[in-house]
Each structure stands twice: as C-alpha cells, then as structure tokens.
Design a protein around this motif. Structure first.
Motif, mmCIF file in Angstrom:
data_model
loop_
_atom_site.group_PDB
_atom_site.id
_atom_site.type_symbol
_atom_site.label_atom_id
_atom_site.label_comp_id
_atom_site.label_asym_id
_atom_site.label_seq_id
_atom_site.Cartn_x
_atom_site.Cartn_y
_atom_site.Cartn_z
ATOM 1 N N VAL A 150 0.888 -1.169 0.000
ATOM 2 C CA VAL A 150 0.000 0.000 0.000
ATOM 3 C C VAL A 150 0.918 1.208 0.000
ATOM 4 N N ARG A 151 1.001 1.847 -1.153
ATOM 5 C CA ARG A 151 1.989 2.921 -1.273
ATOM 6 C C ARG A 151 1.496 4.204 -0.605
ATOM 7 N N ARG A 152 2.357 4.820 0.132
ATOM 8 C CA ARG A 152 2.077 6.080 0.822
ATOM 9 C C ARG A 152 0.715 6.078 1.527
ATOM 10 N N PRO A 153 0.530 5.176 2.508
ATOM 11 C CA PRO A 153 -0.750 5.167 3.225
ATOM 12 C C PRO A 153 -1.006 6.532 3.882
ATOM 13 N N LYS A 154 -2.219 7.010 3.766
ATOM 14 C CA LYS A 154 -2.546 8.286 4.415
ATOM 15 C C LYS A 154 -4.042 8.414 4.676
ATOM 16 N N HIS A 155 -4.371 9.312 5.598
ATOM 17 C CA HIS A 155 -5.782 9.612 5.840
ATOM 18 C C HIS A 155 -6.278 10.573 4.756
ATOM 19 N N MET A 156 -7.564 10.522 4.501
ATOM 20 C CA MET A 156 -8.133 11.467 3.533
ATOM 21 C C MET A 156 -7.960 12.898 4.050
ATOM 22 N N ASP A 157 -7.560 13.798 3.141
ATOM 23 C CA ASP A 157 -7.403 15.205 3.530
ATOM 24 C C ASP A 157 -8.743 15.800 3.961
ATOM 25 N N LYS A 158 -8.656 16.690 4.922
ATOM 26 C CA LYS A 158 -9.875 17.361 5.412
ATOM 27 C C LYS A 158 -10.587 18.099 4.272
ATOM 28 N N ALA A 212 -11.493 11.572 8.954
ATOM 29 C CA ALA A 212 -12.536 11.727 7.937
ATOM 30 C C ALA A 212 -13.701 10.769 8.200
ATOM 31 N N PHE A 213 -13.392 9.556 8.677
ATOM 32 C CA PHE A 213 -14.463 8.602 8.975
ATOM 33 C C PHE A 213 -15.421 9.185 10.001
ATOM 34 N N TRP A 214 -14.866 9.756 11.074
ATOM 35 C CA TRP A 214 -15.722 10.301 12.139
ATOM 36 C C TRP A 214 -16.478 11.529 11.635
ATOM 37 N N GLN A 215 -15.835 12.285 10.780
ATOM 38 C CA GLN A 215 -16.514 13.446 10.173
ATOM 39 C C GLN A 215 -17.719 12.971 9.353
ATOM 40 N N PHE A 216 -17.513 11.915 8.537
ATOM 41 C CA PHE A 216 -18.605 11.412 7.699
ATOM 42 C C PHE A 216 -19.741 10.845 8.552
ATOM 43 N N LEU A 217 -19.355 10.180 9.635
ATOM 44 C CA LEU A 217 -20.374 9.588 10.501
ATOM 45 C C LEU A 217 -21.286 10.675 11.077
ATOM 46 N N SER A 218 -20.699 11.814 11.427
ATOM 47 C CA SER A 218 -21.535 12.934 11.905
ATOM 48 C C SER A 218 -22.376 13.486 10.765
ATOM 49 N N ALA A 219 -21.777 13.550 9.584
ATOM 50 C CA ALA A 219 -22.479 14.169 8.454
ATOM 51 C C ALA A 219 -23.688 13.356 7.996
ATOM 52 N N VAL A 220 -23.697 12.055 8.240
ATOM 53 C CA VAL A 220 -24.837 11.234 7.785
ATOM 54 C C VAL A 220 -25.908 11.082 8.864
ATOM 55 N N GLN A 221 -25.723 11.793 9.947
ATOM 56 C CA GLN A 221 -26.615 11.640 11.091
ATOM 57 C C GLN A 221 -28.094 11.815 10.716
ATOM 58 N N ASP A 222 -28.367 12.720 9.775
ATOM 59 C CA ASP A 222 -29.774 12.990 9.437
ATOM 60 C C ASP A 222 -30.261 12.200 8.231
ATOM 61 N N ASN A 223 -29.388 11.414 7.622
ATOM 62 C CA ASN A 223 -29.820 10.634 6.455
ATOM 63 C C ASN A 223 -30.322 9.269 6.928
ATOM 64 N N HIS A 224 -31.599 9.235 7.292
ATOM 65 C CA HIS A 224 -32.148 7.996 7.856
ATOM 66 C C HIS A 224 -32.550 6.991 6.778
ATOM 67 N N GLU A 225 -32.513 7.418 5.516
ATOM 68 C CA GLU A 225 -32.881 6.499 4.437
ATOM 69 C C GLU A 225 -31.707 5.646 3.981
ATOM 70 N N ALA A 226 -30.516 6.043 4.335
ATOM 71 C CA ALA A 226 -29.334 5.356 3.790
ATOM 72 C C ALA A 226 -28.936 4.136 4.609
ATOM 73 N N HIS A 227 -28.424 3.142 3.887
ATOM 74 C CA HIS A 227 -27.760 2.047 4.579
ATOM 75 C C HIS A 227 -26.278 2.402 4.646
ATOM 76 N N ILE A 228 -25.772 2.572 5.861
ATOM 77 C CA ILE A 228 -24.382 3.021 6.032
ATOM 78 C C ILE A 228 -23.597 1.899 6.687
ATOM 79 N N LEU A 284 -16.738 16.070 -0.005
ATOM 80 C CA LEU A 284 -17.582 14.876 -0.152
ATOM 81 C C LEU A 284 -18.809 14.894 0.752
ATOM 82 N N GLU A 285 -18.717 15.661 1.840
ATOM 83 C CA GLU A 285 -19.817 15.681 2.815
ATOM 84 C C GLU A 285 -21.181 15.914 2.174
ATOM 85 N N GLY A 286 -21.204 16.821 1.192
ATOM 86 C CA GLY A 286 -22.462 17.183 0.537
ATOM 87 C C GLY A 286 -23.132 16.002 -0.158
ATOM 88 N N PHE A 287 -22.341 15.024 -0.571
ATOM 89 C CA PHE A 287 -22.908 13.866 -1.282
ATOM 90 C C PHE A 287 -23.577 12.869 -0.325
#
Ligand code: SF4
Length: 264
Positions: free
Chosen positions: A59-67, A96-112, A73-76
């Motif tokens: 896995v070349r240059r492992p890194k976290h997704m940039d803020k 970024a994972f924890w950020q996304f988890l907060s961002a989907v808080q109101d999307n009750h239709e999605a399977h996450i 991506l949050e908007g999607f």
C-alpha cells in the motif's frame, strides 16, 4: 413515468428516482448525485494481516483522507442511499471517517456500513458508533481461536474479542439501536477448519451474522512473491488458496450453516 416524488426534493429517494430517470432516458449529464458511495477515508492501518497488501508494504504512501477532500464529499452523503466508509485501511483511525459519521446523522434512508478490525474500539468509540446512524459494522476476524488470530492478524485475540463483546453488550442495552454486527472470515487453507466454530463464536459473543469470503485472486506473479513470516508461521499466498481443499471447505460451510440454523 413520474419520478418526481411525493417526498422532499433532494432526499435520497428523490435523488435515486432522478438517477433512474436519467439512466432510462440515456442522459449524458445528470442532475442527480451518486446513489451509492464507497469512500476510502484512510489507507492507513494498525494491523498487517498476512493476506493484505499492507503486510508486504504494497500500500503505497498510506494516508488519511485530507480534510479538504472530506469537506467536499460531505455534501454527497445526504442524498446517497447506500454508503460504504471503508477501503484498504482501518476507518476508526481516520478523522474523515468520524466526520462522515456525523455528516450522515440525518440521512435515515441510507444504509451506512463500515469494515473494521475492531482493535481500536473503546468505550468512547463504541458510544460514538451507537449514537450514529451506522447500520452495519463488518468486523474482520478470520479466526475464532487465539493461535489462528495471532498468525493471521498478529494481534491479541483476547483484546479484540473483549472489544467486540463490549460493542455487542452496549448495542443490546441501547434498545433502539439499528446497528447490525457482522463477523467476517477470509477463508484460506490455514483457517478453514475453524469455519463451523466461527458461527458458535459469533453467537456467544452477541454478533448478528457471519460472513465468509475467499482470498483475493491476485495475479500469478504477485501471488508467487507474497510471503509473510509471523513467528513460526510462514504465509505463502499461493499455497493458501483453497482450490485443492474446496470439497472440504464446502463441507465446513454446510456444517456452519447447520450450526447457524440450530443457533437461530
Ligand atoms: S485490518 Fe484490513 S486493512 Fe488492515 S491489514 Fe488487516 S486486512 Fe489490511
């Protein structure tokens, strides 16, 4: 066909209908957003499982997704119906994972859903997960004994088992939780005899499902050079493919299914 719906404009259902309409009409430019999102929030991992590219430094240059990327991506997330928040890394490590988890808080239709090795589950991360809208956590274990887990994943089985148990217990206490807990095993020659017991283990610990999958069939050159030493265990990828024991593997899977039926 009328795809413009009864529901709110911009909701995941509306978005999906607009995507289907555009597809049916062969539109080149669509106004819908992605219906299914698969986002790798990190390619960093705390483990080096023998069958993973991390184990051989591939896995070349492992890194976290940039803020900055995560913010875009949050908007999607609000309009998707199916959201996977993993790739080749451990999501619980990733901001970024924890950020996304907060961002989907109101999307009750999605399977996450997310895949995790569960090594980093703590009281704090468990609470955050149970307070979120996450619907499925797939925990990769590949073994249900200390020795096998240590060989394949190189971590302490007791530690990860306690983490999973704590998650299952806390989920049970939270009666309105919709989280499903899956345990995964990647089948190889080394571990296939544990398949029927894996189901007992899942039941005993309080998980909902088990899932079994094959080793990835990488190309022959990659497989031949893939060798990982872990203590006395030498993992040679090409020798671990299950083709030569496929009938026995099927028998073990049948036994696992019978066990699952008995256990409910
Ligand atoms: S936990 Fe997953 S990503 Fe990390 S090394 Fe193991 S298989 Fe690879």
């Amino acid at each position: 066909m009328d795809y413009l719906i009864d529901g709110k404009l911009g909701s995941p259902a509306d978005n999906e209908k607009r995507a289907l309409l555009a597809w049916e009409q062969g539109e080149e430019f669509v106004t819908s957003k992605p219906v299914l999102l698969s986002i790798e929030s990190t390619s960093v991992c705390n483990l080096r499982c023998v069958m993973c590219p991390h184990a051989i430094g591939a896995v070349r240059r492992p890194k976290h997704m940039d803020k900055e990327v995560a913010d875009k991506l949050e908007g999607f997330l609000k309009s998707a119906k199916s959201i996977q928040l993993h790739g080749i890394g451990e999501p619980l490590l990733s901001p970024a994972f924890w950020q996304f988890l907060s961002a989907v808080q109101d999307n009750h239709e999605a399977h996450i859903e997310v895949n995790s090795n569960a090594v980093l589950l703590t009281d704090t991360t468990i609470s955050k997960i149970l307070d979120s809208n996450l619907k499925t956590i797939n925990i990769s274990l590949d073994a249900c004994t200390r020795e096998m887990y240590q060989k394949i994943r190189g971590e302490k089985f007791e530690k990860v088992s306690m983490n999973i148990k704590r998650l299952c217990d806390k989920r049970r206490e939270k009666v309105d939780s919709e989280l499903k807990i899956w345990l995964n095993m990647t089948i190889m020659k080394e571990n296939y005899k544990e398949i029927p017991y894996f189901v007992y283990f899942a039941k005993a610990i309080g998980a909902d499902h088990t899932h079994f999958n094959d080793l990835n069939a990488f190309n022959a050159h990659t497989l031949l050079n893939w060798k990982v030493e872990r203590g006395d265990f030498i993992f040679n990828y090409s020798e671990q493919m299950i083709d030569s024991v496929i009938d026995e593997v099927h028998e073990k899977l049948k036994e696992a299914k019978r066990n699952a039926e008995i256990l409910g």
